[in-house]
Write a protein that holds these residues in place. Structure first.
Motif, PDB file in Angstrom:
ATOM      1  N   LEU A 176       0.933  -1.055  -0.019  1.00  0.00           N
ATOM      2  CA  LEU A 176      -0.052  -0.045   0.062  1.00  0.00           C
ATOM      3  C   LEU A 176       0.945   1.202  -0.035  1.00  0.00           C
ATOM      4  O   LEU A 176       1.873   1.296   0.819  1.00  0.00           O
ATOM      5  CB  LEU A 176      -0.915   0.056   1.099  1.00  0.00           C
ATOM      6  N   LYS A 177       0.279   2.211  -0.579  1.00  0.00           N
ATOM      7  CA  LYS A 177       1.098   3.714  -0.614  1.00  0.00           C
ATOM      8  C   LYS A 177       0.580   4.383   0.812  1.00  0.00           C
ATOM      9  O   LYS A 177      -0.329   3.947   1.306  1.00  0.00           O
ATOM     10  CB  LYS A 177       0.444   4.635  -1.781  1.00  0.00           C
ATOM     11  N   PRO A 178       1.520   5.106   1.229  1.00  0.00           N
ATOM     12  CA  PRO A 178       1.102   5.981   2.513  1.00  0.00           C
ATOM     13  C   PRO A 178      -0.335   6.662   2.289  1.00  0.00           C
ATOM     14  O   PRO A 178      -0.520   7.037   1.234  1.00  0.00           O
ATOM     15  CB  PRO A 178       2.373   6.989   2.538  1.00  0.00           C
ATOM     16  N   GLY A 179      -0.940   6.291   3.220  1.00  0.00           N
ATOM     17  CA  GLY A 179      -2.482   6.830   3.056  1.00  0.00           C
ATOM     18  C   GLY A 179      -3.375   5.806   2.462  1.00  0.00           C
ATOM     19  O   GLY A 179      -4.574   5.816   2.439  1.00  0.00           O
ATOM     20  N   GLY A 180      -2.715   4.701   1.927  1.00  0.00           N
ATOM     21  CA  GLY A 180      -3.678   3.661   1.320  1.00  0.00           C
ATOM     22  C   GLY A 180      -4.403   3.069   2.372  1.00  0.00           C
ATOM     23  O   GLY A 180      -4.482   2.918   3.569  1.00  0.00           O
ATOM     24  N   ARG A 181      -5.507   2.298   1.847  1.00  0.00           N
ATOM     25  CA  ARG A 181      -6.679   1.634   2.565  1.00  0.00           C
ATOM     26  C   ARG A 181      -6.965   0.162   2.369  1.00  0.00           C
ATOM     27  O   ARG A 181      -6.689  -0.239   1.239  1.00  0.00           O
ATOM     28  CB  ARG A 181      -7.817   2.637   2.747  1.00  0.00           C
ATOM     29  N   LEU A 182      -7.406  -0.448   3.454  1.00  0.00           N
ATOM     30  CA  LEU A 182      -8.070  -1.642   3.144  1.00  0.00           C
ATOM     31  C   LEU A 182      -9.504  -1.563   3.128  1.00  0.00           C
ATOM     32  O   LEU A 182     -10.173  -0.930   4.084  1.00  0.00           O
ATOM     33  CB  LEU A 182      -7.529  -2.716   4.494  1.00  0.00           C
TER      34      LEU A 182
END
Length: 266
Positions: A176-182
């Protein structure tokens, strides 16, 4: 989890879902009778899980195998241009829905460890002209994706099948990129599973015996570095989970849930 060996689990899961892919699997649900006679169409099952008629009608015929336990699209809030990774992408159903949402400037990557499912999904992508969707053979514990390459990770009733869920979440955090989400739908346990259930490979490949406790899922996500963790069980799912294993009391132990979390931006 300790009741079954990791390699034995992976082999059993791969064989089970390879059979599902080859049989068509339409309308089988996530239970252990997937290769038997369907009790409902895949489209009917999916609409019962929160997908719309437009959703199920917009993907290539055969892409929806009816294997989910929820609708991760409903919580993903996908945006144009995002990169989405689907853990355990099966026939490609959720990937094709995501591809429509992220548009031509976005990209969707489906990962599945079952060669038959990858072949099926790729054929559907070709048939439907999905140039922004690709499918990669691999294990969700060892994702074939670069560090920080993904905006959103979705998954539908797959992580419970992994013998090493902590590693799955670590891999998710890595890509995931920084700030990415599940944005995940999965089966979780709200009570300790009896040993006899945990040892039952049929119930494991049927998405029940491998379920982790809600508190365990939260702890694993926190240890990986995720924040804004939210695991929301859906009590209404007990009705269809009970149908996955008729004659058992499995719905007294497991339930479908949405799992959301964020990889911090800094």
């Amino acid at each position: 989890m300790d009741a079954l060996k990791s390699d034995e689990i992976r082999q059993a899961v791969r064989q089970q879902y390879g059979r599902v892919a080859e049989s068509g699997g339409a309308g089988c649900g996530c239970g252990p009778t997937c290769c038997g006679t369907p009790t409902a169409s895949a489209d009917t099952l999916s609409q019962g899980l929160g997908y719309t008629a437009d959703d199920v009608g917009s993907v290539p015929q055969g892409a929806n195998i009816g294997l989910g336990c929820g609708n991760p699209q409903a919580i993903a809030a996908l945006k144009t241009g995002e990169v989405v990774l689907d853990l355990g992408s099966g026939g490609g159903f959720d990937c094709f829905l995501a591809a429509r949402q992220v548009g031509d400037t976005g990209r969707v990557i489906g990962v599945d460890m079952t060669p038959e499912m990858i072949s099926k999904a790729r054929a559907h992508a070709e048939k439907g002209g999905y140039r922004n969707a690709e499918f990669r053979l691999g294990e969700i514990e060892n994702l074939p994706a670069a560090d920080g390459a993904v905006d959103v990770i979705i998954s539908n009733c797959v992580i419970n099948l992994s013998p090493d869920k902590a590693r799955v979440f670590r891999e998710a955090h890595r890509v995931l990129k920084p700030g990415g989400r599940l944005a995940i739908s999965d089966v979780v346990a709200f009570a300790l599973l009896p040993e006899a259930v945990r040892k039952d490979m049929t119930l494991y490949t049927g998405c029940m015996a491998g379920a982790s406790l809600v508190s365990e899922v939260e702890a694993m996500l926190q240890e990986c570095g995720f924040t804004e963790i939210r695991v929301a069980p859906k009590d209404e799912s007990k009705s269809f989970i009970g149908d996955w294993a008729p004659g058992t009391d499995i719905a007294e132990y497991v339930v479908s849930a949405t799992i959301e979390a964020i990889k911090p931006a800094t």
